[in-house]
Motif scaffolding. Structure first.
Motif, short mmCIF file in Angstrom:
data_model
loop_
_atom_site.label_atom_id
_atom_site.label_comp_id
_atom_site.label_asym_id
_atom_site.label_seq_id
_atom_site.Cartn_x
_atom_site.Cartn_y
_atom_site.Cartn_z
N ASP A 1 -9.88 -4.15 9.27
CA ASP A 1 -9.00 -4.21 8.11
C ASP A 1 -7.65 -3.59 8.41
O ASP A 1 -6.61 -4.06 7.93
N ASP B 1 -2.69 -4.17 3.03
CA ASP B 1 -2.28 -4.73 1.74
C ASP B 1 -3.30 -5.73 1.21
O ASP B 1 -3.70 -5.67 0.04
N GLN B 2 -3.73 -6.64 2.06
CA GLN B 2 -4.71 -7.65 1.64
C GLN B 2 -6.05 -7.02 1.31
O GLN B 2 -6.70 -7.37 0.33
N VAL B 3 -6.45 -6.05 2.10
CA VAL B 3 -7.77 -5.44 1.95
C VAL B 3 -7.84 -4.59 0.68
O VAL B 3 -8.79 -4.68 -0.10
N GLU B 4 -6.83 -3.76 0.46
CA GLU B 4 -6.87 -2.80 -0.63
C GLU B 4 -6.29 -3.33 -1.94
O GLU B 4 -6.65 -2.85 -3.01
N HIS B 5 -5.37 -4.29 -1.84
CA HIS B 5 -4.66 -4.72 -3.06
C HIS B 5 -4.70 -6.23 -3.29
O HIS B 5 -4.20 -6.69 -4.32
N ALA B 6 -5.25 -6.98 -2.34
CA ALA B 6 -5.36 -8.44 -2.47
C ALA B 6 -4.01 -9.10 -2.73
O ALA B 6 -3.91 -10.10 -3.45
N GLU B 7 -2.98 -8.56 -2.12
CA GLU B 7 -1.62 -9.08 -2.29
C GLU B 7 -0.86 -8.92 -0.98
O GLU B 7 -1.27 -8.17 -0.09
N THR B 8 0.27 -9.61 -0.90
CA THR B 8 1.20 -9.40 0.20
C THR B 8 2.58 -9.16 -0.37
O THR B 8 2.91 -9.64 -1.47
N ASN C 1 0.82 -1.20 0.00
CA ASN C 1 0.00 0.00 0.00
C ASN C 1 0.85 1.25 0.00
O ASN C 1 0.55 2.23 -0.70
#
Length: 452
Positions: free
Chosen positions: A404, A410-417, A52
């Motif tokens: 969240d 990162d997971q919430v807004e971009h679906a990635e880590t 993020n």
């Protein structure tokens, strides 16, 4: 920054291939600073916010580029309207500009000047993002960038650098962005965080940098790109002013690193890598407005003062309770103020212009002008940025939900880590937990001080 403020260099009416090439290189260097800033900020946040933080800088490259072409360049550098904003129909969409049309009275095309200034417009809102780490919706941030550059950055750039802008006409010296970029961004950051509030766990939970190597990489890229940022701001290389700025950029930054580290060692007992990186940025910020006016010895003073004062200022958030996540206020706002005001003390009258500071027999005239510029930009950006954030916060909401924020933006807004450890040496669940590294000396000392 714009031509016309020097009383020493003669105008050259013909296009210079050398200056044009030099300015295109400088533009590329300034563009590199935004990814460098993303790494600098990205390393300072916790793992769950890394992507993020990178994206908050990176998205500015897209949004501001389009707005600059559509109307931003016209607002910042078009024909003056009331000394507060510019507008030229030929600059809308960059559609009425001739390929070989020169940016009067320089030796470079208008297109080259426009793209160089675009890179400044891109990085300025990206600087704000460091204060908002861990808690802002990405869509809200994107909207804020679009609104902020429109009503804050473009007009302020005209005040400071545009022909007819009221600070420019007053004689305020800002070689490359102490007011228009750093004070502007730092004040905006303060205005926004006062609206959206603190991170969950501020002053309670450890919020350590997850990757100091990334921080150092980002700082190195910023330092490298800053030579284009500063030396390129003279828009050519015919009279030696850009060369002086290049030297002063290096000198002030080195002095700031040493000053910050010495303060850390005396105050907190350690020389930290985070302190070295932060000191470098503080020195770069402070010399940005002043480097075309001071001698190399003056640059040492500017850098050392900035390194010391900014190192002290970053702890103010613990004392006053505002959550400036990555010290945008302490470094960019404070550093920009220091560099802008020190022009009024250390200007020699023999480089960028004939204006002299207090220590060179110029009295307080230039210092007064610098103070007016500082206060005007700081107040305008603080108030308007806070109002913009308030409107967004009360309509679409500017913060992510509490759950969240705790689980990771990162997971919430971009679906990635940022890091995938599942394939390295077995599943992540099979590994023993590794203790977190010790908190940086500065943050630990400040937290203990507040708790006491």
């Amino acid at each position: 920054m714009p031509p016309g403020i020097s009383t020493l260099a003669a105008d050259a009416p013909e296009l210079s291939a050398a200056n044009t090439g030099f300015m295109l290189i400088c533009s590329a260097l300034v563009m590199l600073m935004t990814p460098g800033l993303a790494f600098f900020y990205g390393g300072m946040v916790r793992v769950k916010s890394t992507l993020n933080m990178l994206m908050m800088s990176f998205i500015s490259l897209g949004i501001v580029t389009i707005l600059w072409v559509l109307y931003g360049f016209s607002m910042a550098f078009g024909t003056d309207i009331g000394s507060v904003v510019g507008w030229s129909a030929d600059y809308v969409g960059l559609s009425g500009i001739g390929v070989n049309e020169l940016w009067d009275p320089t030796t470079i095309p208008v297109f080259v000047f426009a793209v160089f200034q675009l890179m400044f417009a891109i990085i300025t809102p990206a600087l704000i993002s460091g204060a908002l780490a861990d808690r802002v919706k990405f869509t809200a941030w994107a909207l804020f960038i679009a609104l902020w550059v429109t009503v804050v950055y473009f007009p302020v750039a005209h005040w400071v650098w545009g022909s007819g802008g009221w600070l420019f006409e007053m004689g305020v010296i800002d070689f490359a962005g102490g007011t228009a970029v750093h004070i502007n961004a730092g004040a905006a950051a303060l205005g926004v965080i006062l609206v959206i509030g603190k991170r969950i766990g501020f002053k309670k939970d450890p919020m350590r940098p997850h990757s100091l190597p990334l921080v150092m990489l980002g700082a190195a890229l910023l330092w490298f790109g800053w030579f284009g940022f500063n030396a390129g701001s003279w828009l050519g290389n015919d009279d030696g002013v850009g060369a002086v700025m290049f030297v002063n950029t290096q000198v002030a930054t080195g002095a700031a690193v040493l000053a910050w580290l010495i303060y850390e060692k005396i105050r907190h007992g350690a020389f930290t890598t985070l302190g070295a990186a932060s000191g470098a940025v503080a020195g770069l910020v402070a010399i940005t407005p002043a480097g075309g006016s001071v001698s190399p010895l003056g640059a040492i003073a500017v850098g050392a003062i900035a390194g010391l004062v900014c190192a002290m200022a970053v702890g103010l958030k613990y004392r006053f309770g505002y959550d400036d996540s990555l010290d945008v206020v302490g470094v960019h706002l404070v550093g920009g103020v220091i560099g802008s005001l020190l022009v009024g003390f250390f200007a020699t009258g023999g480089v960028q212009s004939d204006a002299k500071g207090l220590f060179y027999g110029g009295g307080v005239d230039q210092l007064t002008k610098q103070a007016v510029g500082v206060v005007a930009v700081l107040a305008y950006s603080l108030v308007v940025s806070g109002l913009l954030a308030l409107v967004i916060h009360k309509t679409m909401g500017m913060r992510v939900d509490e759950d969240d924020e705790i689980s990771g933006i990162d997971q919430v807004e971009h679906a990635e880590t940022a890091y995938d450890f599942s394939g390295a040496g077995g599943g992540a669940s099979s590994r023993k937990a590794v203790p977190a590294p010790a908190e940086t000396a500065v943050a630990a000392a400040e937290s203990k001080k507040v708790d006491a």
